[in-house]
Design a protein around this motif. Sequence first.
Motif, PDB file in Angstrom:
ATOM      1  N   GLN A 120       0.878  -1.107   0.177  1.00  0.00           N
ATOM      2  CA  GLN A 120      -0.093   0.070  -0.039  1.00  0.00           C
ATOM      3  C   GLN A 120       0.849   1.293  -0.136  1.00  0.00           C
ATOM      4  N   THR A 121       1.848   1.304   0.567  1.00  0.00           N
ATOM      5  CA  THR A 121       2.750   2.320   0.704  1.00  0.00           C
ATOM      6  C   THR A 121       3.425   2.778  -0.360  1.00  0.00           C
ATOM      7  N   ARG A 122       4.022   1.579  -1.095  1.00  0.00           N
ATOM      8  CA  ARG A 122       4.566   1.548  -2.305  1.00  0.00           C
ATOM      9  C   ARG A 122       3.668   2.174  -3.463  1.00  0.00           C
ATOM     10  N   ASP A 123       2.500   1.660  -3.278  1.00  0.00           N
ATOM     11  CA  ASP A 123       1.329   2.348  -4.332  1.00  0.00           C
ATOM     12  C   ASP A 123       1.233   3.769  -4.242  1.00  0.00           C
ATOM     13  N   ALA A 124       1.108   4.194  -3.077  1.00  0.00           N
ATOM     14  CA  ALA A 124       0.935   5.761  -2.794  1.00  0.00           C
ATOM     15  C   ALA A 124       2.036   6.435  -3.187  1.00  0.00           C
ATOM     16  N   TRP A 125       3.379   5.980  -2.961  1.00  0.00           N
ATOM     17  CA  TRP A 125       4.432   6.550  -3.341  1.00  0.00           C
ATOM     18  C   TRP A 125       4.796   6.711  -4.843  1.00  0.00           C
ATOM     19  N   LEU A 126       4.133   5.619  -5.662  1.00  0.00           N
ATOM     20  CA  LEU A 126       4.255   5.399  -7.093  1.00  0.00           C
ATOM     21  C   LEU A 126       3.273   6.444  -7.518  1.00  0.00           C
ATOM     22  N   ALA A 127       2.283   6.478  -6.954  1.00  0.00           N
ATOM     23  CA  ALA A 127       1.041   7.392  -7.557  1.00  0.00           C
ATOM     24  C   ALA A 127       1.509   8.621  -7.663  1.00  0.00           C
ATOM     25  N   GLY A 128       2.057   9.125  -6.409  1.00  0.00           N
ATOM     26  CA  GLY A 128       2.369  10.429  -6.223  1.00  0.00           C
ATOM     27  C   GLY A 128       3.765  10.577  -7.284  1.00  0.00           C
ATOM     28  N   TRP A 129       4.607  10.099  -7.350  1.00  0.00           N
ATOM     29  CA  TRP A 129       5.646  10.114  -8.549  1.00  0.00           C
ATOM     30  C   TRP A 129       5.201  10.283 -10.050  1.00  0.00           C
ATOM     31  N   ARG A 130       4.389   9.453 -10.395  1.00  0.00           N
ATOM     32  CA  ARG A 130       3.401   9.378 -11.601  1.00  0.00           C
ATOM     33  C   ARG A 130       2.576  10.704 -11.612  1.00  0.00           C
ATOM     34  N   ALA A 131       2.033  11.258 -10.605  1.00  0.00           N
ATOM     35  CA  ALA A 131       1.182  12.379 -10.765  1.00  0.00           C
ATOM     36  C   ALA A 131       1.957  13.467 -10.772  1.00  0.00           C
ATOM     37  N   LEU A 132       3.228  13.833 -10.267  1.00  0.00           N
ATOM     38  CA  LEU A 132       4.095  14.624 -10.292  1.00  0.00           C
ATOM     39  C   LEU A 132       4.789  14.635 -11.628  1.00  0.00           C
ATOM     40  N   LEU A 133       5.194  13.826 -12.364  1.00  0.00           N
ATOM     41  CA  LEU A 133       5.588  13.730 -13.567  1.00  0.00           C
ATOM     42  C   LEU A 133       4.433  14.131 -14.678  1.00  0.00           C
ATOM     43  N   GLU A 134       3.367  13.780 -14.503  1.00  0.00           N
ATOM     44  CA  GLU A 134       2.304  14.229 -15.104  1.00  0.00           C
ATOM     45  C   GLU A 134       2.071  15.686 -15.166  1.00  0.00           C
ATOM     46  N   ALA A 135       1.877  16.231 -14.017  1.00  0.00           N
ATOM     47  CA  ALA A 135       1.847  17.403 -13.764  1.00  0.00           C
ATOM     48  C   ALA A 135       2.887  18.659 -14.108  1.00  0.00           C
ATOM     49  N   GLN A 136       4.267  17.813 -14.341  1.00  0.00           N
ATOM     50  CA  GLN A 136       5.216  18.610 -14.855  1.00  0.00           C
ATOM     51  C   GLN A 136       5.298  18.508 -16.374  1.00  0.00           C
ATOM     52  N   GLY A 137       4.960  17.375 -16.867  1.00  0.00           N
ATOM     53  CA  GLY A 137       5.057  17.273 -18.254  1.00  0.00           C
ATOM     54  C   GLY A 137       3.852  18.153 -18.722  1.00  0.00           C
ATOM     55  N   GLY A 139       2.801  20.893 -17.981  1.00  0.00           N
ATOM     56  CA  GLY A 139       3.050  22.660 -17.562  1.00  0.00           C
ATOM     57  C   GLY A 139       2.107  23.004 -16.491  1.00  0.00           C
ATOM     58  N   ALA A 140       1.414  22.063 -15.764  1.00  0.00           N
ATOM     59  CA  ALA A 140       0.612  22.573 -14.528  1.00  0.00           C
ATOM     60  C   ALA A 140       1.527  23.235 -13.398  1.00  0.00           C
ATOM     61  N   LEU A 141       2.622  22.292 -13.296  1.00  0.00           N
ATOM     62  CA  LEU A 141       3.716  22.639 -12.532  1.00  0.00           C
ATOM     63  C   LEU A 141       4.945  23.390 -12.835  1.00  0.00           C
ATOM     64  N   SER A 142       5.494  24.213 -12.449  1.00  0.00           N
ATOM     65  CA  SER A 142       6.915  24.538 -12.895  1.00  0.00           C
ATOM     66  C   SER A 142       7.830  23.717 -12.275  1.00  0.00           C
ATOM     67  N   ARG A 143       9.154  23.791 -12.881  1.00  0.00           N
ATOM     68  CA  ARG A 143      10.440  23.007 -12.263  1.00  0.00           C
ATOM     69  C   ARG A 143      10.347  23.144 -10.948  1.00  0.00           C
TER      70      ARG A 143
END
Length: 374
Positions: A120-137, A139-143
């Motif tokens: 469960q903790t691994r899934d939450a960590w991976l979900a946060g990582w993918r969401a961060l990459l998607e938001a950055q890609g 343009g929703a988030l700056s560098r």
Amino acid sequence: MAFALENLKIGRRLAVGFGALLVLIVLVGGYAAQKLVQSGERLDFVTQNTLGSLERVAFMQFAAADARRFQIRSFMPGADLEQDYRLVDEALQQFDEHYRAYEPLLSGDADRALWQRVGQTRDAWLAGWRALLEAQGSGALSREAATARNNTELRTAFAAVEAALDEHWRHGMDSAATLAREGEAADRQALVLLAVAIGVALLLGLLTAWRLTRSLVAPIAEATRVADAVAGGDLGGSIEARGDDEVAQLMRTLARMQQQLRERLEHERAVAKAAERIKQALDYSSAAVMVSDATGLIIYQNKAAERLFADIEPEIRRDLPRFSASAVVGSKFDVFHRNPAHQHDLLSRLTKSHRTEFVLGGHAMAVQVNAILG
């Protein structure tokens, strides 16, 4: 020493007495042997299951640490994003492989609950990582915002994974310690039972000893000495049995029990120390040493091998672009060869030492492969 009928004028009463004595010895010997077998099975379980599960947890910790390291590196100035993202994915794949391999080793509800928490903790960590990459890609988030989020939310998610793995590790260590204590208690119980049974047998012998000749005094005294020594934990004495009479049978039974107890205790000590001695010797060997399993998966490399691959990693990558010195353990031997099929065929037929030389990254490599059979 043999009995003559004229020296044993004890009739049916003596026969019944000695018959009961032998039956008692056989029953207690069988029970004590059963306890020793159970102790051995418990030791095998600790070695194969508990230690195996701890090994998987350690591999998951290493893989998670690698993934997090590459995540952090991807936000550093001048980072090679494509490479770092790929290394994160590879580390997570290794984590998942060990996570799945752990499931057959689960040994109870508590173990399964901890295993599920890791997932469960691994899934939450991976979900946060993918969401961060998607938001950055997108343009929703700056560098800068993405970096800040990586240093806060993802750090917290990774800390949860670490905490779950640490708890799993502590649970495994506690389980191993409990099993070891149970094994020691079972061994002590077998020794106490054996000592009590021998004492009872000696009492029965004393009740009939007045009917026997003086020639029985010495063997019975020797049996008493041996029984007391075994009960006191002294397993180094010599037990001699002469003749085919009841006393000789008792001495041979004691000798077998003593030998079994001595071998079991020595085996338990050897199993605990052998692995640590071998690992320490390999860790500080000046020769680069790697160990793989039967599938070619590298499960160990010593410090000399780590230094070697770290020093020549840039040159090796000219020949093998995907090579990573930090990811050798957990990878297959395929990472060192352009033609892995040939190496797999060679290793599958290996029954003795094989020496070969090749050039990798401009460096001449002399390799000796030894098969560990059995």
